[in-house]
Design a protein around this motif. Structure first.
Motif, PDB file in Angstrom:
ATOM      1  N   PHE A 128       1.190  -1.353   0.179  1.00 33.93           N
ATOM      2  CA  PHE A 128      -0.297   0.149  -0.268  1.00 33.93           C
ATOM      3  C   PHE A 128       0.778   1.254  -0.078  1.00 33.93           C
ATOM      4  N   VAL A 129       0.084   2.491  -0.833  1.00 35.43           N
ATOM      5  CA  VAL A 129       1.573   3.655  -0.538  1.00 35.43           C
ATOM      6  C   VAL A 129       0.049   4.483  -0.112  1.00 35.43           C
ATOM      7  N   TYR A 130       0.681   5.050   1.241  1.00 32.98           N
ATOM      8  CA  TYR A 130      -0.656   5.800   1.689  1.00 32.98           C
ATOM      9  C   TYR A 130      -0.194   7.863   1.622  1.00 32.98           C
ATOM     10  N   THR A 131       1.021   7.372   1.289  1.00 34.61           N
ATOM     11  CA  THR A 131       1.118   9.565   0.977  1.00 34.61           C
ATOM     12  C   THR A 131       2.367   9.694  -0.325  1.00 34.61           C
ATOM     13  N   ALA A 132       1.872  10.153  -0.974  1.00 32.80           N
ATOM     14  CA  ALA A 132       3.250  10.584  -1.992  1.00 32.80           C
ATOM     15  C   ALA A 132       2.847  12.546  -2.529  1.00 32.80           C
ATOM     16  N   GLY A 137       5.499   7.438   0.809  1.00 35.64           N
ATOM     17  CA  GLY A 137       5.566   7.250   1.848  1.00 35.64           C
ATOM     18  C   GLY A 137       5.020   5.232   1.909  1.00 35.64           C
ATOM     19  N   CYS A 138       5.273   4.251   2.025  1.00 37.40           N
ATOM     20  CA  CYS A 138       4.784   2.828   1.808  1.00 37.40           C
ATOM     21  C   CYS A 138       4.030   1.864   3.123  1.00 37.40           C
ATOM     22  N   TYR A 139       3.268   0.888   3.565  1.00 43.22           N
ATOM     23  CA  TYR A 139       3.781   0.486   4.538  1.00 43.22           C
ATOM     24  C   TYR A 139       4.407  -0.341   4.494  1.00 43.22           C
ATOM     25  N   ASP A 140       4.991  -0.912   3.532  1.00 46.40           N
ATOM     26  CA  ASP A 140       6.537  -1.760   4.418  1.00 46.40           C
ATOM     27  C   ASP A 140       7.333  -0.802   5.141  1.00 46.40           C
ATOM     28  N   ASN A 182       2.529   6.994   7.287  1.00 44.09           N
ATOM     29  CA  ASN A 182       1.336   7.790   6.614  1.00 44.09           C
ATOM     30  C   ASN A 182       1.186   8.838   5.860  1.00 44.09           C
ATOM     31  N   THR A 183       2.348   9.736   6.381  1.00 42.26           N
ATOM     32  CA  THR A 183       2.385  11.582   5.486  1.00 42.26           C
ATOM     33  C   THR A 183       3.532  11.386   5.141  1.00 42.26           C
ATOM     34  N   LEU A 184       3.516  12.347   4.549  1.00 43.66           N
ATOM     35  CA  LEU A 184       4.619  13.120   4.002  1.00 43.66           C
ATOM     36  C   LEU A 184       4.657  14.670   4.255  1.00 43.66           C
ATOM     37  N   CYS A 185       5.559  15.920   4.367  1.00 54.22           N
ATOM     38  CA  CYS A 185       5.369  16.886   3.653  1.00 54.22           C
ATOM     39  C   CYS A 185       6.428  17.182   3.833  1.00 54.22           C
TER      40      CYS A 185
END
Length: 306
Positions: free
Chosen positions: A108-112, A125-128, A157-160
């Motif tokens: 799963f990719v949760y954030t880009a 950012g990924c589930y792995d 979960n998150t990037l900024c």
């Protein structure tokens, strides 16, 4: 920057997917709203014209929930992250409605996010538990994987980024926040050669609690932290002290909060179907919106001025 006001008029409702949508994002010029929708048979990205609410285009390709959206500064491209194991980049003006880049992941990719200065660089950012950095300015539809960072021990979960792109902030499901040095060397063959961990924040107050969302305050000196313990926090990055905002409920879902572009108000979704508004300086709740009585508000709300 124009000072924002609390919305007091319902303009319109937009039809999204049959199963709703998990994230929305206004373009940088405020003229287009992107929604990551969920249907019974597909997971389209729907673009709406603002302020008319007219449906402009629908992008198809994702095979599961879309968790994050990010516009390029020129509003020509949209970046999406999905639990189908891909992040995708879409060209807004293109006649084709398929992605121009597909960044494959093992889970799963949760954030880009686009790097705010060098937008050909995409970070996911990924589930792995791995942060991946990609070069999107290549001919290969799958982009070029530049580097993988494994500072986290749980799913991201998150990037900024800060506005200058000097630092990136990442948050995971254990409550760990990592601050990264992310200065891009403009003409270098290795533009991210100096990237690495600057600081780790392990705050006892939310240690062990999933971080749903991080966002740098417009003044650049504070960090909005939305955790899955029904508490929203803003941290002073100079002394790492936090102010808490209480009222919204969030224990189960990937609900988020956001600051207005001027920093005057803090908005948050909630599992009780209410959108809450606080004054970030005083911590006082100043308004709430009874939007959905039977459904969670998953949105990443942004205040749009037009």
């Amino acid at each position: 920057m124009q000072v924002c006001r609390i919305p007091n008029k319902h303009l319109f409702s937009l039809r999204a997917g049959d199963m709703g949508c998990f994230c929305i994002r206004f373009s940088e010029d405020g003229r287009t709203l992107a929604a990551g929708c969920a249907g019974r048979d597909a997971y389209p990205i729907i673009l709406y014209e603002i302020p008319s609410g007219q449906n402009l285009v629908e992008f198809y390709g994702h095979l599961n929930i879309v968790y994050d959206l990010c516009w390029s500064k020129d509003n020509q491209h949209l970046l999406t992250a999905s639990s189908d194991g891909t992040a995708r980049m879409w060209k807004i003006e293109a006649q084709a409605t398929s992605a121009v880049r597909v960044f494959p992941h093992p889970s799963f990719v949760y954030t880009a996010k686009y790097h705010p200065v060098a937008e050909y660089i995409v970070v996911t950012g990924c589930y792995d538990s791995v942060i991946r950095v990609w070069n999107a300015k290549v001919k290969d539809i799958y982009g070029q994987l530049l580097q993988e960072f494994d500072g986290h021990k749980s799913f991201i979960n998150t990037l900024c980024f800060d506005a200058e792109g000097f630092h990136m902030f990442s948050g995971d499901s254990t409550g760990l926040i990592i601050i990264w040095n992310t200065l891009v060397k403009g003409n270098s063959q290795s533009p991210i050669q100096n990237w690495g961990i600057d600081k780790e924040i392990n705050d006892d107050d939310f240690k062990g609690t999933a971080i749903n969302h991080l966002e740098v305050h417009p003044n650049g000196r504070r960090l909005l932290i939305h955790t899955k313990d029904s508490t929203v926090r803003i941290m002073d990055l100079r002394i790492l002290a936090t102010k808490k905002y209480i009222g919204a409920t969030n224990y189960r879902e990937k609900i988020r909060s956001t600051l207005t572009p001027c920093g005057t108000f803090l908005f948050s979704g909630s599992e009780d179907g209410i959108a809450y508004v606080w004054n970030p300086e005083t911590g006082m709740e100043v308004h709430y919106f009874m939007l959905l009585e039977k459904n969670y508000i998953f949105f990443h709300l942004q205040v749009n001025i037009f």
